[in-house]
Motif scaffolding. Structure first.
Motif, PDB file in Angstrom:
ATOM      1  N   GLU A 404     -38.333  18.121 -18.094  1.00  0.00           N
ATOM      2  CA  GLU A 404     -39.152  17.313 -17.176  1.00  0.00           C
ATOM      3  C   GLU A 404     -40.620  17.716 -17.239  1.00  0.00           C
ATOM      4  N   LEU A 405     -40.856  19.040 -17.369  1.00  0.00           N
ATOM      5  CA  LEU A 405     -42.236  19.512 -17.446  1.00  0.00           C
ATOM      6  C   LEU A 405     -42.867  19.098 -18.766  1.00  0.00           C
ATOM      7  N   THR A 406     -42.082  19.158 -19.850  1.00  0.00           N
ATOM      8  CA  THR A 406     -42.575  18.696 -21.155  1.00  0.00           C
ATOM      9  C   THR A 406     -42.937  17.224 -21.088  1.00  0.00           C
ATOM     10  N   GLN A 407     -42.092  16.413 -20.434  1.00  0.00           N
ATOM     11  CA  GLN A 407     -42.350  14.978 -20.308  1.00  0.00           C
ATOM     12  C   GLN A 407     -43.612  14.700 -19.500  1.00  0.00           C
ATOM     13  N   GLU A 408     -43.781  15.456 -18.400  1.00  0.00           N
ATOM     14  CA  GLU A 408     -44.955  15.233 -17.558  1.00  0.00           C
ATOM     15  C   GLU A 408     -46.248  15.529 -18.315  1.00  0.00           C
ATOM     16  N   ILE A 409     -46.259  16.658 -19.008  1.00  0.00           N
ATOM     17  CA  ILE A 409     -47.474  17.045 -19.751  1.00  0.00           C
ATOM     18  C   ILE A 409     -47.713  16.077 -20.908  1.00  0.00           C
ATOM     19  N   ALA A 410     -46.630  15.654 -21.576  1.00  0.00           N
ATOM     20  CA  ALA A 410     -46.762  14.694 -22.669  1.00  0.00           C
ATOM     21  C   ALA A 410     -47.325  13.367 -22.163  1.00  0.00           C
ATOM     22  N   GLU A 411     -46.859  12.939 -20.998  1.00  0.00           N
ATOM     23  CA  GLU A 411     -47.313  11.665 -20.429  1.00  0.00           C
ATOM     24  C   GLU A 411     -48.812  11.698 -20.137  1.00  0.00           C
ATOM     25  N   GLU A 412     -49.300  12.861 -19.698  1.00  0.00           N
ATOM     26  CA  GLU A 412     -50.737  13.004 -19.449  1.00  0.00           C
ATOM     27  C   GLU A 412     -51.545  12.809 -20.723  1.00  0.00           C
ATOM     28  N   VAL A 417     -41.424  11.702 -25.143  1.00  0.00           N
ATOM     29  CA  VAL A 417     -40.540  12.740 -25.680  1.00  0.00           C
ATOM     30  C   VAL A 417     -39.241  12.077 -26.120  1.00  0.00           C
ATOM     31  N   ASP A 418     -38.758  12.459 -27.283  1.00  0.00           N
ATOM     32  CA  ASP A 418     -37.489  11.921 -27.800  1.00  0.00           C
ATOM     33  C   ASP A 418     -36.338  12.541 -27.005  1.00  0.00           C
ATOM     34  N   VAL A 419     -36.010  11.903 -25.883  1.00  0.00           N
ATOM     35  CA  VAL A 419     -34.977  12.434 -24.990  1.00  0.00           C
ATOM     36  C   VAL A 419     -33.609  12.397 -25.661  1.00  0.00           C
ATOM     37  N   ASP A 420     -33.338  11.351 -26.451  1.00  0.00           N
ATOM     38  CA  ASP A 420     -32.040  11.279 -27.147  1.00  0.00           C
ATOM     39  C   ASP A 420     -31.878  12.449 -28.111  1.00  0.00           C
ATOM     40  N   GLY A 421     -32.963  12.777 -28.818  1.00  0.00           N
ATOM     41  CA  GLY A 421     -32.917  13.919 -29.734  1.00  0.00           C
ATOM     42  C   GLY A 421     -32.727  15.226 -28.979  1.00  0.00           C
ATOM     43  N   PHE A 422     -33.395  15.334 -27.827  1.00  0.00           N
ATOM     44  CA  PHE A 422     -33.229  16.519 -26.988  1.00  0.00           C
ATOM     45  C   PHE A 422     -31.776  16.644 -26.529  1.00  0.00           C
ATOM     46  N   ASN A 423     -31.205  15.530 -26.067  1.00  0.00           N
ATOM     47  CA  ASN A 423     -29.820  15.546 -25.592  1.00  0.00           C
ATOM     48  C   ASN A 423     -28.848  15.898 -26.717  1.00  0.00           C
ATOM     49  N   ALA A 424     -29.161  15.445 -27.926  1.00  0.00           N
ATOM     50  CA  ALA A 424     -28.301  15.777 -29.069  1.00  0.00           C
ATOM     51  C   ALA A 424     -28.304  17.287 -29.318  1.00  0.00           C
ATOM     52  N   GLU A 425     -29.493  17.903 -29.234  1.00  0.00           N
ATOM     53  CA  GLU A 425     -29.585  19.353 -29.393  1.00  0.00           C
ATOM     54  C   GLU A 425     -28.867  20.069 -28.250  1.00  0.00           C
TER      55      GLU A 425
END
Length: 880
Positions: A404-412, A417-425
């Protein structure tokens, strides 16, 4: 029809449960430690775990009936904590147990009685499940209790047949569910629907033993093992939507919310999840530290560290920027100290450990933020709009950086963020975790579990006897039961009685011999498996058989050394408390024949003066010839007298107390000298840190001191012979040699740098022009890393605007690469640190540094030409 009581607190529910079963002949027992006796399990994960030896038939129970409220920790579903209504890492399991006494009918009757009459749950709101083949339980519920047939559900083996592992005691179970929506009727009951049903009481009917082939045979003594989740019952009776909003957890959540200046009930779902995680995990960590668990990178220490870091991460997610965990921990301690007084007793240690771990992890998070900044810069340089799932997961898994923190900073930064890729890992990680899923293994060692019902526990005679006549009860070869074994075979032997001490309490097992008519077995080690002493050895002569009468004889010289070192360990702890800090406690120990090792909780290194004082104090107690007083006392009396409990040890109602009056008094099952004078002398070898907040002293005593001094005396004589000096002149001679060596190394390094510079000047003519820039990429022979850096910096100064990449093989199997870039090259988006790191990967290495100067290394020297060629082509492409 009973009605639910007006309000019952979590403490009320616990007390009512224990009182109900106490009145029915059950012995109330305190919760066991979260550090289990069972070496196959990291943490106590179920209410029945402390009774494992009884269920196996290896220990005779003191009581036929028992009742407990057992604190437990499970982390196999950690990702569900806070996201579901009922998943926890820390929970309390209320249980009633029968050891070969009452069985199904009585367990079911009492389960129904306490649910409906004590806790007042309306019968029409209860549904029960039984194992699909258990007609006996089905008929008891239907005919004896009167539960309507539609509200008794038969379920398969996965749901309603309890097993401890692939083999061992097992049996069907029956569960009681609470129905939140009885108005939906009985026609389509689905107990998997957790929006309607919650399972709160599980009755296990332990009636079979399963062998390695899967065959079930009835147990001679059938047992009852039940578990009622305290948090779940609190949710039902307090009429709150989930376990977290009960009085057991919600005050912790409110404390965290107040620190973050938010309102739990007004928060969005993400914030509520974070608050629930904090509420749950803080309960876990305060109890773990109270039970002597320390944060580390292995075992249960890793679990503690992981939970603390999750608390800190979720604190950041709800807007808490500084340190806060101890404020929340204080609430958790206050909630439970009346039931678990060790929380307040260990308050200082708990808060010190939490503060230390929190501060360290906040620094780790800062590093994660820096790495994320680099990832974002790299993504933008490549013209991409999304951070890969792999990169996001690396941040999460390595640095504990929340998605969530990665997504927030990325959005700024206008990135996704490739959430599907994250979930796969993440799924890969979960599958790895499932492969190591925590289970309660009731088997002992190899075939020993199959024999457990047919042999008695080993009788230990070693406190008073050094030799004894005994009978071979079990003979194992490579863990497999055998009737006989011949000379040359390595065996594991269980005797009916033994003088051999088995490894426990930090003290290693005895050595010695087992002998008989024509047989001789050298015993190298003895370990304790539940209540059996397993002797590990090799047959040197003859053939041994099950039932043989033998003589077991320990090595008395080794025993004397071990008991001297063990008593010295007790004196060492007492001395540390007097000299350094009374609050010092043991964090582990090793007592061997040759030395001793003592780990203790201390936030700082000891001074040389403190180490000397400790050593002198121990030796003074030795010279004063204090006699030992050994008693077996009730645990409460021993603690009242001030006896110190040893870390990781489990104690029954009666304990063995080793008392050197006026010096040291500890609970201990080990072997000791009769008088401190028998130790002879004590010598500290070293004092050092082994992990955060834990120090280690290594020492020798008795005959081992002579061994230690002989080695050092020989070294001293050798040095005196080599240098032709007296012993007292050795320090000055070493200092002189060190000074000469440093001066020589400086001279050599200066010459190497000068030679490298001379060599590098010849590379100026190889410089290539790329637009406004000049580049030099070359390999230099026999140049070390420091000289290579000097050469690269000198070449860059001479060419001005440009880039220099140099490589060298300073020694076999080692590659060194340096990159020096001007600021104009940096403006082109080429950073020396990342550039040289990528190039070094070709040589099987890596590295980094500043944008203008960086170094890297590698292992595959054969790939250096390829790496430099890649560096050159990348520079040409990047500078055009």
């Amino acid at each position: 029809m009973s009605s639910t009581p007006q309000y019952l607190s979590g403490n009320d529910i616990r007390a009512l449960f224990l009182d109900f079963y106490t009145q029915r002949g059950h012995q109330p027992l305190p919760s066991a430690s979260l550090v289990p006796e069972d070496p196959t399990v990291l943490l106590t994960i179920a209410g029945m775990l402390p009774f494992k030896p009884i269920f196996l038939g290896q220990r005779t129970p003191e009581f036929k009936r028992a009742t407990t409220s057992q604190k437990c920790i499970r982390t196999n579903d950690i990702e569900n904590v806070g996201r579901t209504k009922r998943h926890h890492t820390f929970f309390e399991m209320l249980g009633n147990f029968s050891f070969g006494d009452y069985f199904k009918e009585q367990a079911i009757a009492w389960g129904w009685e306490i649910s409906t009459q004590v806790f007042g749950l309306p019968p029409e709101r209860l549904v029960v499940s039984v194992f699909e083949e258990d007609d006996e339980a089905f008929n008891i519920w239907k005919d004896k209790i009167g539960v309507p047939e539609k509200r008794i559900k038969r379920m398969g083996e996965d749901d309603n047949f309890w097993v401890s592992g692939p083999t061992g005691p097992c049996g069907p179970c029956s569960e009681i569910y609470y129905d939140f929506h009885p108005e939906l009727g009985d026609d389509h009951i689905d107990l998997e629907d957790d929006t309607r049903f919650i399972e709160f009481y599980n009755l296990v009917f332990m009636q079979y033993n399963r062998d390695a082939e899967g065959n079930l045979t009835p147990l001679q003594n059938k047992n009852i093992d039940t578990g009622m989740g305290l948090e779940r019952m609190a949710q039902i009776l307090q009429k709150v939507p989930n376990n977290y909003e009960t009085d057991l957890i919600f005050p912790i959540i409110e404390t965290a919310a107040n620190i973050a200046k938010i309102d739990y009930h007004q928060s969005d779902e993400k914030t509520k999840v974070s608050l629930k995680v904090i509420g749950d995990h803080v309960r876990s960590v305060v109890h773990m530290i109270a039970d002597q668990i320390r944060a580390s990178n292995v075992g249960r220490g890793y679990i503690l560290r992981r939970l603390i870091r999750r608390v800190v991460r979720h604190g950041r997610l709800i807007g808490i920027s500084g340190e806060f965990i101890n404020q929340v921990a204080e609430t958790a301690i206050s909630l439970s100290e009346s039931i678990y007084p060790n929380l307040r007793q260990r308050e200082t240690a708990i808060k010190a450990e939490l503060a230390r771990e929190e501060a360290n992890f906040l620094k780790t998070l800062e590093r994660g933020e820096k790495l994320l900044a680099e990832i974002i810069q790299e993504v933008k340089q490549k013209g991409l709009t999304s951070i890969s799932g792999e990169s996001a997961f690396t941040l999460y898994d390595t640095f504990g950086f929340p998605l969530e923190l990665t997504q927030e900073i990325a959005e700024e930064q206008n990135l996704t963020v490739d959430v599907d890729g994250f979930n796969a890992e993440m799924q890969k990680q979960i599958e790895r975790a499932k492969a190591a899923h925590e289970t309660i293994d009731l088997t002992v060692q190899g075939s020993l579990d199959k024999l457990a019902e047919h042999i008695h526990s080993t009788e230990f005679l070693g406190y008073n006897q050094l030799a004894a006549t005994a009978k071979i009860e079990v003979l194992l070869v490579a863990g497999i039961s055998q009737e006989e074994a011949e000379a040359g075979t390595e065996v594991q032997i269980v005797l009916d009685k033994t003088p051999f001490y088995a490894e426990s309490g930090g003290q290693i097992g005895d050595k010695g011999y087992i002998s008989g008519d024509g047989i001789l077995i050298r015993i190298e080690d003895v370990k304790k498996e539940s209540d059996f002493f397993v002797h590990f050895g090799k047959i040197e002569r003859g053939t041994i058989r099950i039932g043989d009468q033998i003589t077991a004889q320990i090595d008395t010289a080794c025993r004397r050394r071990a008991q001297a070192n063990h008593t010295a360990t007790h004196l060492l702890q007492a001395a540390l408390k007097k000299v350094v800090d009374e609050s010092i406690s043991q964090a582990g120990s090793l007592v061997s024949f040759d030395n001793l090792r003592f780990d203790f909780n201390c936030p700082r290194a000891l001074t040389a003066d403190e180490v000397q004082q400790v050593e002198e104090l121990v030796n003074s107690w030795i010279s004063e010839a204090h006699s030992v007083k050994i008693e077996v006392l009730p645990l409460a009396e021993a603690k009242a007298r001030g006896a110190v409990a040893m870390f990781g040890e489990k104690y029954g109602d009666e304990v063995r107390v080793i008392d050197f009056p006026g010096v040291s008094m500890e609970l201990c099952g080990g072997t000791h000298v009769n008088n401190t004078a028998e130790i002879g002398v004590f010598k500290v070898i070293s004092e050092a840190g082994v992990s955060s907040g834990v120090r280690r002293i290594e020492a020798v005593s008795g005959a081992s001191v002579l061994d230690y001094l002989n080695v050092r005396d020989q070294v001293t004589k050798d040095l005196c012979f080599r240098f032709k000096i007296k012993p007292e002149e050795i320090p000055d001679r070493i200092t002189t040699l060190q000074t000469e060596l440093r001066n020589s190394e400086k001279t050599i390094q200066t010459l190497k740098s000068q030679l490298a510079i001379v060599k590098s000047d010849s590379l100026l003519q190889t410089a290539e022009t790329v637009g406004e820039h000049k580049i030099i990429v070359a390999q230099m022979e026999d140049v070390d890393a420091e000289s290579l850096k000097d050469a690269a910096e000198r070449l860059l100064q001479k060419i001005g605007n440009g880039a220099v990449v140099l490589g060298s093989i300073p020694e076999e199997g080692k590659v060194s690469i340096v990159a020096a870039f001007s600021s104009e090259v940096n403006k082109k988006g080429i950073q020396a640190g990342k550039f040289v790191g990528n190039v070094a990967k070709i040589c099987g290495g890596g590295g980094g540094g500043k944008p203008n100067l960086a170094q890297a290394g590698g292992r595959d020297a054969s790939k250096l030409p390829q790496a430099l060629e890649t560096a050159k082509s990348d520079l040409l492409a990047g500078l055009k």
